[in-house]
Design a protein around this motif. Sequence first.
Motif, PDB file in Angstrom:
ATOM      1  N   MET A   1       0.984  -1.249  -0.033  1.00 17.29           N
ATOM      2  CA  MET A   1      -0.045  -0.044   0.134  1.00 17.29           C
ATOM      3  C   MET A   1       0.768   1.212   0.085  1.00 17.29           C
ATOM      4  SD  MET A   1      -3.154   1.053   2.829  1.00 17.29           S
ATOM      5  CE  MET A   1      -4.121   2.426   2.530  1.00 17.29           C
ATOM      6  N   THR A   2       0.542   2.158  -0.936  1.00 17.22           N
ATOM      7  CA  THR A   2       1.376   3.322  -1.009  1.00 17.22           C
ATOM      8  C   THR A   2       1.159   4.302   0.114  1.00 17.22           C
ATOM      9  OG1 THR A   2       1.069   3.280  -3.608  1.00 17.22           O
ATOM     10  CG2 THR A   2       1.858   5.352  -2.479  1.00 17.22           C
ATOM     11  N   ASP A 147      -7.616  -1.784  -3.030  1.00 18.39           N
ATOM     12  CA  ASP A 147      -6.461  -1.778  -3.616  1.00 18.39           C
ATOM     13  C   ASP A 147      -6.247  -0.590  -4.806  1.00 18.39           C
ATOM     14  OD1 ASP A 147      -5.782  -3.955  -2.381  1.00 18.39           O
ATOM     15  OD2 ASP A 147      -5.878  -5.401  -4.008  1.00 18.39           O
ATOM     16  N   SER A 148      -7.213  -0.227  -5.095  1.00 19.50           N
ATOM     17  CA  SER A 148      -7.182   0.770  -6.213  1.00 19.50           C
ATOM     18  C   SER A 148      -6.845   2.268  -5.379  1.00 19.50           C
ATOM     19  CB  SER A 148      -8.568   1.121  -6.815  1.00 19.50           C
ATOM     20  OG  SER A 148      -9.509   1.652  -6.028  1.00 19.50           O
ATOM     21  N   GLY A 149      -7.316   2.476  -4.489  1.00 24.23           N
ATOM     22  CA  GLY A 149      -7.051   3.792  -3.916  1.00 24.23           C
ATOM     23  C   GLY A 149      -8.317   4.812  -3.922  1.00 24.23           C
ATOM     24  N   GLN A 198      -6.085  -3.254   5.213  1.00 25.95           N
ATOM     25  CA  GLN A 198      -5.492  -2.097   4.255  1.00 25.95           C
ATOM     26  C   GLN A 198      -6.345  -0.981   3.855  1.00 25.95           C
ATOM     27  OE1 GLN A 198      -2.119  -2.315   3.161  1.00 25.95           O
ATOM     28  NE2 GLN A 198      -2.409  -3.796   4.763  1.00 25.95           N
ATOM     29  N   GLU A 426      -3.844  11.234  -0.473  1.00 27.10           N
ATOM     30  CA  GLU A 426      -2.726  10.252  -1.158  1.00 27.10           C
ATOM     31  C   GLU A 426      -2.753  10.576  -2.485  1.00 27.10           C
ATOM     32  OE1 GLU A 426      -1.716   5.617  -2.232  1.00 27.10           O
ATOM     33  OE2 GLU A 426      -3.052   6.016  -0.904  1.00 27.10           O
ATOM     34  N   VAL A 428      -2.715   9.498  -6.144  1.00 33.48           N
ATOM     35  CA  VAL A 428      -2.924   8.223  -6.682  1.00 33.48           C
ATOM     36  C   VAL A 428      -2.847   8.221  -8.374  1.00 33.48           C
ATOM     37  CG1 VAL A 428      -4.197   7.611  -5.278  1.00 33.48           C
ATOM     38  CG2 VAL A 428      -5.357   8.909  -6.870  1.00 33.48           C
ATOM     39  N   ARG A 436      -1.272   3.729  -8.028  1.00 32.99           N
ATOM     40  CA  ARG A 436      -1.822   2.433  -7.205  1.00 32.99           C
ATOM     41  C   ARG A 436      -1.703   1.362  -7.894  1.00 32.99           C
ATOM     42  NH1 ARG A 436      -4.636   1.577  -2.567  1.00 32.99           N
ATOM     43  NH2 ARG A 436      -4.149   3.341  -0.853  1.00 32.99           N
TER      44      ARG A 436
END
Length: 480
Positions: A1-2, A147-149, A198, A426, A428, A436
């Motif tokens: 994860m970023t 997962d995509s953000g 997450q 964030e 992205v 991401r």
Amino acid sequence: MTAVSHSVLLRGGRVLVFDSEKKAAFGVLDVLVEGTLISKVGHDIPARPETKIIDASGKIVCPGFVDTHRHLWQSHLRTSVANQTLLEYCGHFLFGRALFYKPHDVYLAQLGAAAEAIHCGVTTVLDHSHIQLSEEHIQQCIRASIDSGLRSIYCFAPYNFPESINPLRFSDKPNELHQRQLDQFYKLSEQVPLGNSQNDGRVTLGLGYDGIEYRPVEDTKKLLKFAHDRGLPITFHDCHRHGMSAMKFLRENNLLSDTMVLSHFTFPLEEDFEAAKRHGVGISSTPESEMQMGHGWPEAFPAMRHGCKTGLGVDSSAICSGDLFSAMRICLQMQRARDNHELACRNKIPRQLQATVDQVLYMATLGGAEAIHRESEIGSIAVGKRADIILISTDSPCMVAAGDPAAALVLHASPSDVEHVIINGEVVKENGKLLRVDWSTLKHDLRENMKELEECYKSADWSRNTDEMVDAWNMTDKLE
């Protein structure tokens, strides 16, 4: 994860702010993001040494677009229903190709759709998700969104999928199936955070509920109260010409509430507008799909004119474009045509246009946040709100020298002009690149997965499936 940058400073962009009359202004300002929130908006904001500085000079700084109605999982079948009506969409796709989806197929489809949304500057989606083939399908949907953000409200939607096609056959125990799916919804409501560890809060739970008029009223009241008491958005399809009369049912049974969103809302009565306004119900219009699917005229502008909370949506990338630039443009020009036609019928010509770029831009941003009941968190660039922000370049041949930023966004911009996307603080998307997801890998996986799916259903007779569905729904006499 970023990792989320501790602080980001957008320096000197033209920042979109609406006044109380929904008029857009674009002052040259700095915007400071600290953690997940917007902490300062103003001139010459100082930056700490560790702050990430993004030069926004000459760019439009806009709240992230809010998509108030989309079925994310459907993007994988892009173009498959480009020339089809709603009935054909159901026979070919929803009650057809969807049955072949395995959990991993759903994960890829959902992740691809979320990546598309982010690429197009959409930072929040009300995701009406009815791919409830198994618990694992559900978990893969949620996992992909995390997962995509993307910021997403995962609206779990119980759905009675067929057990087979050619012949089309449904379960002979639909009530048991419905209850099993509701049990899964109640189970999801206990997860904190939703999905897995997450999830930093961007992906939350909602309820999608169709066929409401065919369920026992007391059972429906119990379910809606459960969702309402927990502040979960509740969304319904409302297009009664196709047998989805949510507003009529909710109004007649005194069930309307300020946590609800009605998608489409076509052919509304005057009392429907009044009820939506009185109860704070959000209206989601998806103009591109509504005009194709035979729902009726998009009602976004009439809803706004009646004082309703009004937003825009894509609906499905399997049907139409996946960006809100297109939705804004089509919605605006369609309403102008309706307004002008009404005048022409009285042998009049317009002195001035009634539908404006500012109004439809509001629908795609703060209006959309209002429609999904999240305006206190997102939808505008204001101190204390979540840092969901997009930077639009004005350097392309389509955008250069645009004097009116609102008009440029609505009538000239495209997804390729979206340079940066920030969600929950964030970054992205940066300089046109998604951060991401590894797009080169994902696009390969999507193409290979599509080949596998096409092989699975290559022998299916979709026309037969549609005909059998029409017969099952007793709709033959209505077709022309």
